[in-house]
Design a protein around this motif. Structure first.
Motif, PDB file in Angstrom:
ATOM      1  N   HIS A   1      -5.750   8.110 -13.831  1.00 36.95           N
ATOM      2  CA  HIS A   1      -5.161   7.356 -12.724  1.00 36.95           C
ATOM      3  C   HIS A   1      -6.222   6.731 -11.840  1.00 36.95           C
ATOM      4  N   GLY A   2      -5.759   5.941 -10.880  1.00 39.10           N
ATOM      5  CA  GLY A   2      -6.643   5.292  -9.925  1.00 39.10           C
ATOM      6  C   GLY A   2      -6.937   6.170  -8.725  1.00 39.10           C
ATOM      7  N   THR A   3      -7.502   5.556  -7.690  1.00 43.35           N
ATOM      8  CA  THR A   3      -7.900   6.301  -6.494  1.00 43.35           C
ATOM      9  C   THR A   3      -7.919   5.396  -5.277  1.00 43.35           C
ATOM     10  N   PRO A   4      -7.638   5.933  -4.095  1.00 37.37           N
ATOM     11  CA  PRO A   4      -7.817   5.162  -2.873  1.00 37.37           C
ATOM     12  C   PRO A   4      -9.264   5.152  -2.373  1.00 37.37           C
ATOM     13  N   VAL A   5     -10.144   5.885  -3.038  1.00 39.65           N
ATOM     14  CA  VAL A   5     -11.540   5.997  -2.585  1.00 39.65           C
ATOM     15  C   VAL A   5     -12.469   5.632  -3.746  1.00 39.65           C
ATOM     16  N   PRO A   6     -12.656   4.338  -4.047  1.00 40.58           N
ATOM     17  CA  PRO A   6     -13.433   3.951  -5.228  1.00 40.58           C
ATOM     18  C   PRO A   6     -14.884   4.413  -5.203  1.00 40.58           C
TER      19      PRO A   6
ATOM     20  N   TYR B   1      -2.988  -1.602   1.566  1.00 41.71           N
ATOM     21  CA  TYR B   1      -4.356  -1.681   2.067  1.00 41.71           C
ATOM     22  C   TYR B   1      -4.389  -1.573   3.584  1.00 41.71           C
ATOM     23  N   GLY B   2      -5.519  -1.064   4.078  1.00 37.30           N
ATOM     24  CA  GLY B   2      -5.687  -0.962   5.512  1.00 37.30           C
ATOM     25  C   GLY B   2      -6.138  -2.255   6.157  1.00 37.30           C
ATOM     26  N   SER B   3      -6.667  -3.171   5.358  1.00 33.84           N
ATOM     27  CA  SER B   3      -7.183  -4.422   5.903  1.00 33.84           C
ATOM     28  C   SER B   3      -7.378  -5.425   4.770  1.00 33.84           C
TER      29      SER B   3
ATOM     30  N   PRO C   1       5.117   6.913  -1.335  1.00 39.36           N
ATOM     31  CA  PRO C   1       5.422   5.595  -1.891  1.00 39.36           C
ATOM     32  C   PRO C   1       4.237   5.005  -2.659  1.00 39.36           C
ATOM     33  N   ALA C   2       4.527   3.983  -3.443  1.00 38.20           N
ATOM     34  CA  ALA C   2       3.512   3.328  -4.262  1.00 38.20           C
ATOM     35  C   ALA C   2       2.546   2.517  -3.410  1.00 38.20           C
ATOM     36  N   GLY C   3       1.407   2.176  -3.996  1.00 35.07           N
ATOM     37  CA  GLY C   3       0.418   1.331  -3.331  1.00 35.07           C
ATOM     38  C   GLY C   3      -0.981   1.754  -3.694  1.00 35.07           C
ATOM     39  N   PRO C   4      -1.978   0.921  -3.436  1.00 35.55           N
ATOM     40  CA  PRO C   4      -3.366   1.242  -3.800  1.00 35.55           C
ATOM     41  C   PRO C   4      -3.929   2.447  -3.072  1.00 35.55           C
ATOM     42  N   ASN C   5      -3.342   2.810  -1.919  1.00 35.11           N
ATOM     43  CA  ASN C   5      -3.786   3.998  -1.204  1.00 35.11           C
ATOM     44  C   ASN C   5      -2.915   5.214  -1.490  1.00 35.11           C
ATOM     45  N   ASN C   6      -2.068   5.119  -2.512  1.00 34.99           N
ATOM     46  CA  ASN C   6      -1.389   6.277  -3.078  1.00 34.99           C
ATOM     47  C   ASN C   6      -2.444   7.217  -3.666  1.00 34.99           C
TER      48      ASN C   6
END
Length: 341
Positions: free
Chosen positions: A300-305, A158-160, A278-283
């Motif tokens: 899959h998921g997204t970094p931009v909900p 996460y960025g913050s 690498p892995a992470g929610p902003n992948n």
């Protein structure tokens, strides 16, 4: 089962850890915890649209009613995507799905009968939450845009703290700010107001996934065809259409590493090279990858909900990170997947 598909999101979001004073000051003050938790429980004209006169437009819902309805829909597993206290296509989709399951006319509007069904859940829509050390520990860092720079990082986190809390509570950062003027989201011990979405029961095992391109939805069904959950989805584009047909789940990967191959993308930037992200929610594929029997395709998921159900994808089925995490609780190897028009 490595995510190296046609799925990609280029834009990344990183919010500020402390709510901007200007944003908090300019936001309307109607979204108090008391107003939201009371909305829709009585014959309140602000909670149900007024019946319009002939030729007139229907009345609009007030933000407290919209917010409470979105939270109750989320708790009922009819996600409207990012909770934002606003009416839109994802909200109408969630309402219509909930209404159909409840035996009501699937109008996609919040009428008295729908409120009565939603009110079977008596939990508060908004609750107080005290930030823990883990909530603010990070590490947080800005996410670069280029694939090559992303590949240099050890994680795409996460960025913050604000971004992390938004995903934890399924809420847009802007609404989180509106609910918590003057609060420091980066300080452990701070008490904030959040949507009450964490105490729901796990989903039972699903027998089938149905993705519908026409309304951009993903629905989970049990063996008898009963709806277990519904999520808004991004489902392809004219360049990379949804692969219509019946497929199977090959497997589920949580916190996947993403293998970027520019040759698979019609819109790849000139000079792009293969990269291992690498892995992470902003992948680019978020926190989970549900591999399909169709090569290079997955859910899959997204970094931009905020983009879910609003923008096109590179052929795959994209959900918010929290919805794809819920999905992975319910599906596994061999689950049938129907992709339809």
């Amino acid at each position: 089962m490595k995510p190296s598909s046609l799925c990609l999101i280029a834009a990344m979001f990183a919010g500020a850890a402390t709510i901007p004073t200007a944003m908090a000051a300019s936001a309307p003050s109607t979204l108090t915890i008391e107003a939201v938790n009371a909305a829709g429980k009585t014959a309140d004209p602000a909670a149900t649209p007024a019946k319009p006169a002939k030729g007139a437009k229907a009345g609009k819902l007030a933000a407290p009613a919209l917010l409470r309805a979105q939270v109750l829909l989320d708790r009922a597993r009819f996600s409207s995507g990012e909770i934002d206290a606003a009416s839109g296509s994802n909200m109408r989709l969630a309402l219509a799905g909930f209404q159909k399951k409840a035996g009501l006319e699937p109008s996609g509007t919040l009428d008295e009968a729908t409120w009565a069904a939603l009110n079977a859940d008596t939990a508060d829509a908004l609750v107080s939450y005290t930030l823990s050390d883990a909530d603010v520990a990070g590490p947080f860092q800005a996410i670069p845009e280029s694939m090559a720079e992303k590949a240099k990082l050890t994680a795409l986190g996460y960025g913050s703290a604000a971004e992390a809390l938004g995903e934890k509570f399924h809420v847009s950062p802007a609404l989180l700010a509106r609910l918590n003027p003057g609060k420091d989201l980066g300080r452990a011990g701070e008490t904030i107001v959040v949507p009450n979405v964490l105490d729901t029961e796990p989903l039972p095992k699903a027998a089938k996934i149905v993705v519908d391109r026409s309304d951009r939805s993903l629905t989970l069904l049990d063996a008898e065809g009963k709806v277990l959950a519904q999520f808004p989805a991004s489902t392809g584009s004219s360049h990379d259409p949804l692969p219509i047909g019946t497929w199977k789940v090959n497997g589920v990967a949580r916190q996947p590493v993403y293998h970027y191959n520019p040759k698979l993308f019609w819109d790849a930037s000139p000079g792009d090279k293969k990269a291992k992200l690498p892995a992470g929610p902003n992948n680019p594929v978020g926190v989970a990858w549900v591999d399909l029997s169709k090569d290079h395709y997955g859910i899959h998921g997204t970094p931009v909900p905020a983009s879910i159900g609003k923008t096109q994808s590179h052929g795959c089925i994209r959900l918010t990170n929290w919805d794809v995490a819920t999905l992975t609780e319910s599906v596994g190897y061999g689950t049938e997947v129907l992709l339809q028009e």
